[in-house]
Every structure is written in structure tokens, then in C-alpha cells.
Design a protein around this motif. Structure first.
Motif, PDB file in Angstrom:
ATOM      1  N   LYS A 183     -48.609  14.829  87.067  1.00  0.00           N
ATOM      2  CA  LYS A 183     -47.733  15.973  86.829  1.00  0.00           C
ATOM      3  C   LYS A 183     -48.328  16.929  85.797  1.00  0.00           C
ATOM      4  CE  LYS A 183     -43.249  13.896  88.012  1.00  0.00           C
ATOM      5  NZ  LYS A 183     -41.916  13.495  87.480  1.00  0.00           N
ATOM      6  N   PHE A 187     -49.350  20.779  86.508  1.00  0.00           N
ATOM      7  CA  PHE A 187     -48.806  21.880  85.703  1.00  0.00           C
ATOM      8  C   PHE A 187     -49.909  22.824  85.247  1.00  0.00           C
ATOM      9  CE2 PHE A 187     -48.066  23.572  81.422  1.00  0.00           C
ATOM     10  CZ  PHE A 187     -47.008  24.422  81.691  1.00  0.00           C
ATOM     11  N   VAL A 190     -51.697  24.730  88.258  1.00  0.00           N
ATOM     12  CA  VAL A 190     -50.846  25.795  88.802  1.00  0.00           C
ATOM     13  C   VAL A 190     -50.678  26.925  87.788  1.00  0.00           C
ATOM     14  CG1 VAL A 190     -48.521  26.372  89.614  1.00  0.00           C
ATOM     15  CG2 VAL A 190     -49.615  24.244  90.366  1.00  0.00           C
ATOM     16  N   ALA A 191     -50.458  26.554  86.511  1.00  0.00           N
ATOM     17  CA  ALA A 191     -50.298  27.567  85.465  1.00  0.00           C
ATOM     18  C   ALA A 191     -51.537  28.455  85.369  1.00  0.00           C
ATOM     19  CB  ALA A 191     -50.025  26.895  84.118  1.00  0.00           C
ATOM     20  N   ALA A 225     -39.972  31.366  84.015  1.00  0.00           N
ATOM     21  CA  ALA A 225     -40.458  30.603  85.170  1.00  0.00           C
ATOM     22  C   ALA A 225     -41.466  29.547  84.729  1.00  0.00           C
ATOM     23  CB  ALA A 225     -41.087  31.542  86.203  1.00  0.00           C
ATOM     24  N   TYR A 226     -42.343  29.910  83.790  1.00  0.00           N
ATOM     25  CA  TYR A 226     -43.317  28.953  83.262  1.00  0.00           C
ATOM     26  C   TYR A 226     -42.602  27.822  82.511  1.00  0.00           C
ATOM     27  CZ  TYR A 226     -48.006  30.764  84.234  1.00  0.00           C
ATOM     28  OH  TYR A 226     -49.191  31.118  84.839  1.00  0.00           O
ATOM     29  N   TYR A 228     -39.499  26.773  82.996  1.00  0.00           N
ATOM     30  CA  TYR A 228     -38.756  25.994  83.995  1.00  0.00           C
ATOM     31  C   TYR A 228     -39.690  25.055  84.754  1.00  0.00           C
ATOM     32  CZ  TYR A 228     -35.663  24.995  87.965  1.00  0.00           C
ATOM     33  OH  TYR A 228     -34.896  24.362  88.912  1.00  0.00           O
ATOM     34  N   PHE A 229     -40.832  25.591  85.170  1.00  0.00           N
ATOM     35  CA  PHE A 229     -41.816  24.794  85.910  1.00  0.00           C
ATOM     36  C   PHE A 229     -42.373  23.671  85.026  1.00  0.00           C
ATOM     37  CE2 PHE A 229     -46.318  24.283  87.448  1.00  0.00           C
ATOM     38  CZ  PHE A 229     -45.993  23.633  88.636  1.00  0.00           C
ATOM     39  N   MET A 232     -39.815  20.916  84.639  1.00  0.00           N
ATOM     40  CA  MET A 232     -39.715  20.161  85.894  1.00  0.00           C
ATOM     41  C   MET A 232     -40.762  19.051  85.962  1.00  0.00           C
ATOM     42  SD  MET A 232     -39.077  22.973  88.914  1.00  0.00           S
ATOM     43  CE  MET A 232     -39.615  21.765  90.117  1.00  0.00           C
ATOM     44  N   LEU A 233     -41.927  19.333  85.368  1.00  0.00           N
ATOM     45  CA  LEU A 233     -43.036  18.380  85.431  1.00  0.00           C
ATOM     46  C   LEU A 233     -43.199  17.594  84.131  1.00  0.00           C
ATOM     47  CD1 LEU A 233     -45.650  20.532  87.382  1.00  0.00           C
ATOM     48  CD2 LEU A 233     -44.205  18.698  88.243  1.00  0.00           C
ATOM     49  N   GLY A 240     -45.020  25.994  78.200  1.00  0.00           N
ATOM     50  CA  GLY A 240     -45.025  26.909  79.338  1.00  0.00           C
ATOM     51  C   GLY A 240     -44.945  28.359  78.915  1.00  0.00           C
TER      52      GLY A 240
END
Length: 383
Positions: A183, A187, A190-191, A225-226, A228-229, A232-233, A240
Motif C-alpha cells: 500500500k 501510494f 500513484v502520487a 484528494a491526496y 483522502y487517497f 485510504m492506503l 499526502g
């Protein structure tokens, strides 16, 4: 009506005490933290914790780290990755061993001693960032190293916490370590991809909208959004938002975003974060644990300061710069408070010691700004 009254009280009191702290040649943030204790349950009881209050506070700390990312020099961050890793690693090992020793001295069992070590290994630079901004030293290599070390520290401590919870926690589901690490990798991959390829395009498109403040809104969408993402992980939301700010700082929209988001953050949400730190304080039952409180606080401060100092010295910083970097890692802040609550819920932190540990965490947060300011002043005068 109650919420409006709370907002007025917090905004007025934080600004007044922040100004008072400046008059006394202390960081404004110190006054804002102290007023949180004064108007909170520990003294006057004018402000109490609530779901709405916590949401305002959470938004405040997310925006604070977003602004820190915007003001961070990415090139310096790349250049200083080695000292950042060294400061983070030694800034975890020394506090972990020291706090574990304190737990053992007070006859904690193995699980409780290990958890105490994990808790005091954490670092929160939210307050540090505010002090660095007040002193206009955010772009120095010392500040960049502190911020880089904080990112590494968060990853390592969260991973360590997951290990401890999976093997020692009560009533917790077994944690898959490979999945946890996967995870973290997802993260950051993707980031990075979104930050390099999507964010510039998104801001360019949004900036052409004819509605009010489209660029500010677009930047806030990216920021949250960062966060939140990340959550999530299993990452801290502040990591983020720091990365979101860092990627936006590489675009031509950096100045406009910073100038528009700063007033939103510091005029309303960030003061709630400062006061929320003080709301955790309660002096009931602490008198019988004064010795434990003093030892915990001293060990927490000295071990983190020396760990950061040693990491910086080993990677080429001089004495004053190393002390400044070490002092920037002292504050445990909201990260340690979250870990403490997690420990209480999983049986890894004894209920009898919870309040004392929380007060120790708060004390590191209150003590850190004057120490930080002192050592950064020494750097300025030596230049």
C-alpha cells in the motif's frame, strides 16, 4: 450559535496570545498552543472537543502541511535526501530505545514498553513548519532536511506501529505486512505519476474556467484528494497534502495558489488545530505520576534532539545546523496523539498512563518552538 461563539473565541484568543508571544520574543505559535490549554477543559473549560471542532482542526493541519509543501524547494529536497533519511532513522532508533527503557524501568510488560517506544519515535512537524515560516527560513537546507526527514519518519513509524499491533495488540485483526508495504509503494507511485503528469494539466485546464477563484478551488481539490487517497492506503493525510503542495510548487501556478490558500488556512482552520492540541490536556490524576511524566518528557526531547543532531552531523552539517535540525524533530504533536489513542483502543497503552503520556506529548509540542527558534537564530548570526 454555539459553533459561531466558539469560532469567535478561538480566532480572537489565538491572535491575541500569538501577538503576546511575539512581544515576548517567542514564536507566535507558542502563544496559540498555550491559549488552547487555558480555554480548554484543563483550566477554564470554555471550549470542549466535538466532532465539528475536530473536523475544523483536521482541515487546519492538512492545509498547514499543504502550504509547507508549496514553500519547499524540491531541488534542495532531492539534494538533501541522504541527511533526511539519516535524521529520520536515528531520530527513530534513539527515542525508541530510550522510551522502551523508561517503560521497562516502570515495570511495563514487553508489549507496553515496545508501544511506548513506537509512540515517542513519532515526529510531527506541523508546529515546526509554522515556526520556520514565521522565521522565513523555509527554503534553507536545514528546513528542507527536517521536512524530508518527517516524511521518512512517518512512513517508518506507521509501518512499525502496524508490526506492533499485528503481533502484540489486543482485539485487533492480523495485519498483513506485505500488504501494508504494498500500500505504501502504491501510494507513492500513484502520487508521483499524478503529481508529475496530471496536476500540471489539471491546473492548466481549471485556470481557464470563468467561475470565481477556479485555480484556488482546483488546488484545494488536489490537496484533499491526496490526503483522502493517503488515508485510504494507511498513510497520514498530512503526508499526502505535503506532497500535493510539493508537486504544485513545480508549476507556474505556485505563487497564485499560495497567496490564495494561505488566508483561507490561517484565518480560520489553522487556529482550530492549535487550540485542539490544548484540549487533550487534563491534570486529573497526574499528580501521582509526576516522576513518570518528567522522565518521559525529558527522554522524549533529548533522544529526538540528539538523534536528529547525530544524523545531521554524520551527513555533513555543522554543529549549529545539526542542533537546528534535531530541534525541528522534537515535537510529537498530532501524530503521537493519534498513536496514543490507537494504543489505548488496542490495549497497548495502559489506561492509567494514557493522560500522562498525552501531557508528555503536548509538552514536547510546547517546548519545541522556543528551542527551534534558538538554534535557527544561531545559524543566522553565524552566517
Amino acid at each position: 450559535m454555539e459553533l459561531l461563539g466558539t469560532i469567535i473565541l478561538i480566532l480572537v484568543s489565538t491572535k491575541l496570545f500569538g501577538q503576546l508571544a511575539i512581544r515576548l520574543e517567542q514564536p507566535a505559535v507558542l502563544g496559540k498552543l498555550l491559549i488552547g490549554i487555558i480555554i480548554g477543559p484543563a483550566v477554564l473549560g470554555w471550549v470542549n472537543d466535538s466532532a465539528v471542532f475536530q473536523e475544523f482542526s483536521n482541515i487546519g493541519v492538512l492545509l498547514l502541511m499543504f502550504l509547507a509543501g508549496l514553500e519547499t524547494d524540491a531541488e534542495q529536497l532531492k539534494e538533501n535526501w541522504k541527511p533526511s533519511v539519516a535524521v529520520a532513522v536515528l531520530g527513530i532508533i534513539l527515542p525508541f530505545v530510550s522510551a522502551f527503557g523508561v517503560g521497562s524501568f516502570y515495570h511495563f510488560d514487553l508489549a507496553h514498553s515496545v508501544f511506548l517506544g513506537v509512540l515517542f519515535s513519532a515526529t510531527s512537524v506541523s508546529i515546526t513548519v509554522r515556526v520556520l515560516k514565521e522565521m522565513s527560513v523555509m527554503k534553507t537546507k536545514e528546513s528542507t532536511t527536517i521536512l524530508g526527514a518527517a516524511v521518512v519518519d512517518d512512513i517508518l513509524v506507521v509501518t512499525l506501529l502496524a508490526f506492533v499491533m499485528s503481533f502484540m495488540g489486543e482485539g485487533t485483526a492480523s495485519v498483513s505486512i506485505p500488504m501494508l508495504l504494498l500500500k505504501k509503494v502504491i501510494f507513492f507511485v500513484v502520487a508521483f505519476v499524478v503529481g508529475v503528469y496530471v496536476i500540471p494539466l489539471f491546473l492548466r485546464v481549471v485556470s481557464k474556467f470563468k467561475v470565481t477563484v477556479p485555480l484556488t478551488t482546483g488546488a484545494l481539490i488536489i490537496c484533499f484528494a491526496y490526503a483522502y487517497f493517503g488515508e485510504m492506503l494507511g498513510m497520514a493525510g498530512i503526508i499526502g497534502t505535503f506532497l500535493a503542495g510539493l508537486f504544485i510548487s513545480q508549476t507556474k501556478y505556485k505563487e497564485e495558489v499560495e497567496h490564495s490558500v494561505d488566508p483561507i488556512a490561517n484565518s480560520l482552520f489553522v487556529p482550530f488545530f492549535y487550540v485542539s492540541v490544548g484540549l487533550s490536556i487534563s491534570f486529573v490524576g497526574v499528580s501521582s505520576q509526576i516522576g513518570f511524566l518528567v522522565i518521559c518528557t525529558v527522554v522524549a526531547i533529548v533522544s529526538k534532539l540528539f538523534g536528529g543532531f547525530l544524523g545531521a552531523r554524520l551527513t555533513g552539517f555543522d554543529k549549529n545546523s545539526s542542533l537546528a535540525i534535531g530541534s525541528g524533530m522534537i515535537s510529537r504533536g498530532e501524530v503521537a496523539l493519534i498513536i496514543a489513542t490507537t494504543g489505548l483502543n488496542t490495549g497497548l497503552l495502559a489506561k492509567d498512563y494514557y493522560t500522562t503520556v498525552v501531557i508528555s506529548v503536548i509538552l514536547t509540542t510546547l517546548i519545541a518552538p522556543p528551542i527551534l527558534k534558538k538554534y535557527f537564530r544561531k545559524i543566522k548570526t553565524s552566517i
